[in-house]
Design a protein around this motif. Structure first.
Motif, PDB file in Angstrom:
ATOM      1  N   ALA A  32       0.800  -1.218   0.000  1.00  0.00           N
ATOM      2  CA  ALA A  32       0.000   0.000   0.000  1.00  0.00           C
ATOM      3  C   ALA A  32       0.835   1.272   0.000  1.00  0.00           C
ATOM      4  CB  ALA A  32      -0.939   0.004   1.209  1.00  0.00           C
ATOM      5  N   ILE A  33       2.149   1.147   0.085  1.00  0.00           N
ATOM      6  CA  ILE A  33       3.012   2.327   0.129  1.00  0.00           C
ATOM      7  C   ILE A  33       4.033   2.256  -0.995  1.00  0.00           C
ATOM      8  CG2 ILE A  33       4.614   3.705   1.521  1.00  0.00           C
ATOM      9  CD1 ILE A  33       3.398   2.540   3.991  1.00  0.00           C
ATOM     10  N   SER A  34       4.269   3.396  -1.616  1.00  0.00           N
ATOM     11  CA  SER A  34       5.308   3.484  -2.641  1.00  0.00           C
ATOM     12  C   SER A  34       6.054   4.794  -2.435  1.00  0.00           C
ATOM     13  CB  SER A  34       4.695   3.431  -4.039  1.00  0.00           C
ATOM     14  OG  SER A  34       3.765   4.474  -4.216  1.00  0.00           O
ATOM     15  N   VAL A  35       7.259   4.859  -2.972  1.00  0.00           N
ATOM     16  CA  VAL A  35       8.032   6.100  -2.900  1.00  0.00           C
ATOM     17  C   VAL A  35       7.854   6.797  -4.240  1.00  0.00           C
ATOM     18  CG1 VAL A  35      10.313   7.135  -2.671  1.00  0.00           C
ATOM     19  CG2 VAL A  35       9.674   5.229  -1.204  1.00  0.00           C
ATOM     20  N   PHE A  36       7.294   7.987  -4.198  1.00  0.00           N
ATOM     21  CA  PHE A  36       6.971   8.757  -5.390  1.00  0.00           C
ATOM     22  C   PHE A  36       8.156   9.602  -5.829  1.00  0.00           C
ATOM     23  CE2 PHE A  36       5.091  12.635  -7.280  1.00  0.00           C
ATOM     24  CZ  PHE A  36       4.496  12.060  -8.386  1.00  0.00           C
ATOM     25  N   ARG A  45      -4.638   4.593  -0.038  1.00  0.00           N
ATOM     26  CA  ARG A  45      -5.627   4.421   1.023  1.00  0.00           C
ATOM     27  C   ARG A  45      -6.616   3.300   0.727  1.00  0.00           C
ATOM     28  NH1 ARG A  45      -5.880   8.270   4.875  1.00  0.00           N
ATOM     29  NH2 ARG A  45      -8.137   8.336   4.996  1.00  0.00           N
ATOM     30  N   GLU A  46      -6.746   2.913  -0.523  1.00  0.00           N
ATOM     31  CA  GLU A  46      -7.627   1.793  -0.868  1.00  0.00           C
ATOM     32  C   GLU A  46      -7.034   0.464  -0.394  1.00  0.00           C
ATOM     33  OE1 GLU A  46     -10.715   2.039  -2.332  1.00  0.00           O
ATOM     34  OE2 GLU A  46     -10.423   4.193  -2.062  1.00  0.00           O
ATOM     35  N   LYS A  47      -5.722   0.356  -0.422  1.00  0.00           N
ATOM     36  CA  LYS A  47      -5.044  -0.879  -0.031  1.00  0.00           C
ATOM     37  C   LYS A  47      -4.700  -0.933   1.460  1.00  0.00           C
ATOM     38  CE  LYS A  47      -2.651  -1.883  -4.388  1.00  0.00           C
ATOM     39  NZ  LYS A  47      -1.301  -2.088  -4.953  1.00  0.00           N
ATOM     40  N   CYS A  48      -4.465   0.226   2.065  1.00  0.00           N
ATOM     41  CA  CYS A  48      -4.006   0.290   3.455  1.00  0.00           C
ATOM     42  C   CYS A  48      -5.079  -0.212   4.420  1.00  0.00           C
ATOM     43  CB  CYS A  48      -3.629   1.726   3.799  1.00  0.00           C
ATOM     44  SG  CYS A  48      -3.057   1.940   5.502  1.00  0.00           S
ATOM     45  N   VAL A  49      -4.660  -1.072   5.354  1.00  0.00           N
ATOM     46  CA  VAL A  49      -5.575  -1.581   6.384  1.00  0.00           C
ATOM     47  C   VAL A  49      -5.211  -1.052   7.770  1.00  0.00           C
ATOM     48  CG1 VAL A  49      -6.198  -3.659   5.104  1.00  0.00           C
ATOM     49  CG2 VAL A  49      -4.250  -3.713   6.671  1.00  0.00           C
ATOM     50  N   GLY A  50      -4.216  -0.188   7.845  1.00  0.00           N
ATOM     51  CA  GLY A  50      -3.858   0.436   9.119  1.00  0.00           C
ATOM     52  C   GLY A  50      -3.184  -0.490  10.108  1.00  0.00           C
ATOM     53  N   CYS A  51      -2.422  -1.450   9.618  1.00  0.00           N
ATOM     54  CA  CYS A  51      -1.785  -2.428  10.511  1.00  0.00           C
ATOM     55  C   CYS A  51      -0.688  -1.819  11.380  1.00  0.00           C
ATOM     56  CB  CYS A  51      -1.245  -3.605   9.720  1.00  0.00           C
ATOM     57  SG  CYS A  51       0.188  -3.229   8.681  1.00  0.00           S
ATOM     58  N   GLY A  52      -0.046  -0.731  10.912  1.00  0.00           N
ATOM     59  CA  GLY A  52       0.964  -0.038  11.695  1.00  0.00           C
ATOM     60  C   GLY A  52       2.393  -0.498  11.488  1.00  0.00           C
ATOM     61  N   LYS A  53       2.602  -1.488  10.624  1.00  0.00           N
ATOM     62  CA  LYS A  53       3.975  -1.969  10.401  1.00  0.00           C
ATOM     63  C   LYS A  53       4.861  -0.884   9.805  1.00  0.00           C
ATOM     64  CE  LYS A  53       2.813  -6.813  10.054  1.00  0.00           C
ATOM     65  NZ  LYS A  53       2.879  -8.043   9.270  1.00  0.00           N
ATOM     66  N   CYS A  54       4.312  -0.087   8.930  1.00  0.00           N
ATOM     67  CA  CYS A  54       5.088   0.989   8.306  1.00  0.00           C
ATOM     68  C   CYS A  54       5.504   2.038   9.339  1.00  0.00           C
ATOM     69  CB  CYS A  54       4.299   1.643   7.180  1.00  0.00           C
ATOM     70  SG  CYS A  54       2.690   2.297   7.681  1.00  0.00           S
ATOM     71  N   ALA A  55       4.581   2.405  10.202  1.00  0.00           N
ATOM     72  CA  ALA A  55       4.873   3.406  11.233  1.00  0.00           C
ATOM     73  C   ALA A  55       5.937   2.903  12.202  1.00  0.00           C
ATOM     74  CB  ALA A  55       3.604   3.776  11.988  1.00  0.00           C
ATOM     75  N   VAL A  68     -10.073   6.743  10.493  1.00  0.00           N
ATOM     76  CA  VAL A  68     -10.721   7.358   9.348  1.00  0.00           C
ATOM     77  C   VAL A  68     -12.152   7.682   9.732  1.00  0.00           C
ATOM     78  CG1 VAL A  68     -11.442   7.033   6.971  1.00  0.00           C
ATOM     79  CG2 VAL A  68      -9.301   6.046   7.763  1.00  0.00           C
ATOM     80  N   THR A  69     -12.522   8.936   9.539  1.00  0.00           N
ATOM     81  CA  THR A  69     -13.886   9.346   9.820  1.00  0.00           C
ATOM     82  C   THR A  69     -14.623   9.541   8.499  1.00  0.00           C
ATOM     83  OG1 THR A  69     -13.206  11.656   9.923  1.00  0.00           O
ATOM     84  CG2 THR A  69     -13.318  10.450  11.998  1.00  0.00           C
ATOM     85  N   ALA A  70     -15.898   9.337   8.531  1.00  0.00           N
ATOM     86  CA  ALA A  70     -16.715   9.426   7.315  1.00  0.00           C
ATOM     87  C   ALA A  70     -16.807  10.811   6.771  1.00  0.00           C
ATOM     88  CB  ALA A  70     -18.103   8.901   7.564  1.00  0.00           C
TER      89      ALA A  70
END
Length: 70
Positions: A32-36, A45-55, A68-70
């Motif tokens: 879900a993350i790439s370097v631009f 954000r479509e792929k990210c599930v918020g697992c926290g491994k990246c952070a 995420v709020t509506a």
């Protein structure tokens, strides 16, 4: 009784502080993350599930997991 629903979470990168090292890209299990343009990390954000491994892996501590709020 209603099931306990978790609020959706997503990774968010502080773009002005990202050093584009790519550590987050390597640990994201869903790609879900790439370097631009070699400048900054970008979260799909479509792929990210918020697992926290990246952070947890970010050496610059510029990735946060936010609800995420509506």
């Amino acid at each position: 009784m209603t099931p306990n629903k978790r609020t959706p979470r997503k990774a968010e990168v502080a773009q002005d502080q990202c050093v584009a090292c790519g550590c987050c890209v390597k640990v994201c299990p869903l790609g879900a993350i790439s370097v631009f343009r070699g400048i900054q990390a970008v979260v799909n954000r479509e792929k990210c599930v918020g697992c926290g491994k990246c952070a947890a892996e970010c050496p610059a501590s510029v990735i946060r997991i936010r609800e995420v709020t509506a």
